[in-house]
Design a protein around this motif. Sequence first.
Motif, PDB file in Angstrom:
ATOM      1  N   PHE A 134       2.586  -2.804   3.603  1.00 19.09           N
ATOM      2  CA  PHE A 134       1.868  -2.719   2.333  1.00 19.09           C
ATOM      3  C   PHE A 134       0.562  -3.506   2.421  1.00 19.09           C
ATOM      4  O   PHE A 134       0.568  -4.694   2.747  1.00 19.09           O
ATOM      5  CB  PHE A 134       2.723  -3.281   1.188  1.00 19.09           C
ATOM      6  N   ASP A 135      -0.542  -2.842   2.131  1.00 25.63           N
ATOM      7  CA  ASP A 135      -1.854  -3.487   2.092  1.00 25.63           C
ATOM      8  C   ASP A 135      -2.280  -3.621   0.634  1.00 25.63           C
ATOM      9  O   ASP A 135      -2.728  -2.656  -0.002  1.00 25.63           O
ATOM     10  CB  ASP A 135      -2.877  -2.648   2.870  1.00 25.63           C
ATOM     11  N   GLU A 136      -2.143  -4.822   0.085  1.00 28.24           N
ATOM     12  CA  GLU A 136      -2.413  -5.043  -1.333  1.00 28.24           C
ATOM     13  C   GLU A 136      -3.893  -5.070  -1.661  1.00 28.24           C
ATOM     14  O   GLU A 136      -4.271  -5.007  -2.835  1.00 28.24           O
ATOM     15  CB  GLU A 136      -1.759  -6.356  -1.778  1.00 28.24           C
ATOM     16  N   THR A 137      -4.753  -5.179  -0.654  1.00 26.28           N
ATOM     17  CA  THR A 137      -6.200  -5.210  -0.934  1.00 26.28           C
ATOM     18  C   THR A 137      -6.768  -3.802  -1.075  1.00 26.28           C
ATOM     19  O   THR A 137      -7.681  -3.562  -1.862  1.00 26.28           O
ATOM     20  CB  THR A 137      -6.947  -5.949   0.193  1.00 26.28           C
ATOM     21  N   TYR A 139      -4.581  -1.012  -1.434  1.00 20.93           N
ATOM     22  CA  TYR A 139      -3.533  -0.189  -2.047  1.00 20.93           C
ATOM     23  C   TYR A 139      -3.148   0.971  -1.137  1.00 20.93           C
ATOM     24  O   TYR A 139      -3.078   2.119  -1.556  1.00 20.93           O
ATOM     25  CB  TYR A 139      -3.964   0.315  -3.433  1.00 20.93           C
ATOM     26  N   ILE A 141      -0.289   2.190   2.024  1.00 19.52           N
ATOM     27  CA  ILE A 141       0.971   1.884   2.691  1.00 19.52           C
ATOM     28  C   ILE A 141       0.913   2.493   4.078  1.00 19.52           C
ATOM     29  O   ILE A 141       0.442   3.613   4.256  1.00 19.52           O
ATOM     30  CB  ILE A 141       2.191   2.409   1.902  1.00 19.52           C
ATOM     31  N   GLN A 152      -3.801   1.873  -7.640  1.00 17.68           N
ATOM     32  CA  GLN A 152      -3.100   0.603  -7.853  1.00 17.68           C
ATOM     33  C   GLN A 152      -1.732   0.829  -8.497  1.00 17.68           C
ATOM     34  O   GLN A 152      -0.730   0.237  -8.081  1.00 17.68           O
ATOM     35  CB  GLN A 152      -3.945  -0.324  -8.730  1.00 17.68           C
ATOM     36  N   PHE A 155       0.689   2.477  -6.035  1.00 18.41           N
ATOM     37  CA  PHE A 155       1.076   1.474  -5.037  1.00 18.41           C
ATOM     38  C   PHE A 155       2.184   0.573  -5.597  1.00 18.41           C
ATOM     39  O   PHE A 155       3.199   0.308  -4.927  1.00 18.41           O
ATOM     40  CB  PHE A 155      -0.142   0.637  -4.660  1.00 18.41           C
ATOM     41  N   LYS A 156       2.009   0.117  -6.834  1.00 17.03           N
ATOM     42  CA  LYS A 156       2.996  -0.769  -7.452  1.00 17.03           C
ATOM     43  C   LYS A 156       4.325  -0.059  -7.676  1.00 17.03           C
ATOM     44  O   LYS A 156       5.392  -0.650  -7.470  1.00 17.03           O
ATOM     45  CB  LYS A 156       2.450  -1.307  -8.778  1.00 17.03           C
ATOM     46  N   ARG A 159       6.078   0.363  -4.251  1.00 19.04           N
ATOM     47  CA  ARG A 159       6.618  -0.908  -3.748  1.00 19.04           C
ATOM     48  C   ARG A 159       7.819  -1.365  -4.580  1.00 19.04           C
ATOM     49  O   ARG A 159       8.800  -1.887  -4.019  1.00 19.04           O
ATOM     50  CB  ARG A 159       5.529  -1.975  -3.764  1.00 19.04           C
ATOM     51  N   TYR A 160       7.753  -1.162  -5.884  1.00 23.08           N
ATOM     52  CA  TYR A 160       8.861  -1.561  -6.762  1.00 23.08           C
ATOM     53  C   TYR A 160      10.134  -0.806  -6.373  1.00 23.08           C
ATOM     54  O   TYR A 160      11.211  -1.401  -6.267  1.00 23.08           O
ATOM     55  CB  TYR A 160       8.493  -1.271  -8.212  1.00 23.08           C
ATOM     56  N   GLU A 163      11.428  -1.998  -2.828  1.00 23.99           N
ATOM     57  CA  GLU A 163      12.093  -3.297  -2.863  1.00 23.99           C
ATOM     58  C   GLU A 163      13.486  -3.204  -3.472  1.00 23.99           C
ATOM     59  O   GLU A 163      14.283  -4.141  -3.348  1.00 23.99           O
ATOM     60  CB  GLU A 163      11.234  -4.301  -3.639  1.00 23.99           C
TER      61      GLU A 163
END
Length: 224
Positions: A134-137, A139, A141, A152, A155-156, A159-160, A163
């Motif tokens: 995951f690249d949070e800068t 967004y 994968i 954004q 991406f969230k 990832r949610y 996880e």
Amino acid sequence: MNKILLVEDDNGFRELLTEALEREGLCVSVATDGFEALTLMEKDTPELILLDLMMPGMDGFSMLMQRRNQLPVIVISALDSEEERIRGYQLGADDFLTKPFSIKELIVRIQALARRLKRQDVPTHKEADTHIHFDETRYTIGIGDRQVMLTQTEFKLFRYLFERKGQVVTKAELQRSVLQKEFGRFDRNLDMHISNTRRKLAQTKLPRSMINTVRGQGYSFACC
């Protein structure tokens, strides 16, 4: 590989080729230049692009540079120099067919390209699970050697779910935890983000089913 986008400015040739492809059972949409083609692809993703090079407005080379996907492309062009062929391949074309050509040869090349793409390894859920980065800068994968560019919010959401792999996450929980608002009965905003994420996975040759719909409950991250 049945959905074809034909990008060709010559009206007569475009109509003849469209009719010939449709007689072969293919579904063909058409664009007259690169601008129109890019707009069409935002609305409906084809499985293959047949692309002329010399067109007014945005030519084929420019379209290859501007596109945001890795859809297979067969260039169909009257240009037949080594320079044009090399440039087309460097910009992402998969094959190059010189006009005039027979419809039989084009169909054979489409079938050969489909077989070649089918043979390419696609990560299984277990492989994808091991190699997701995951690249949070930006967004994005990273899954194996593939990069998926998301918004954004997408991406969230991804990832949610990742996880919580192995769990079913309700729409209400996703709405509250990721979109930061309560879930409404007729609110389709969450479904739209999930649909867009699946589309981007498919465009990167990854399975849409990584985000699995659990009917009547919500979504889950599919893994082995």
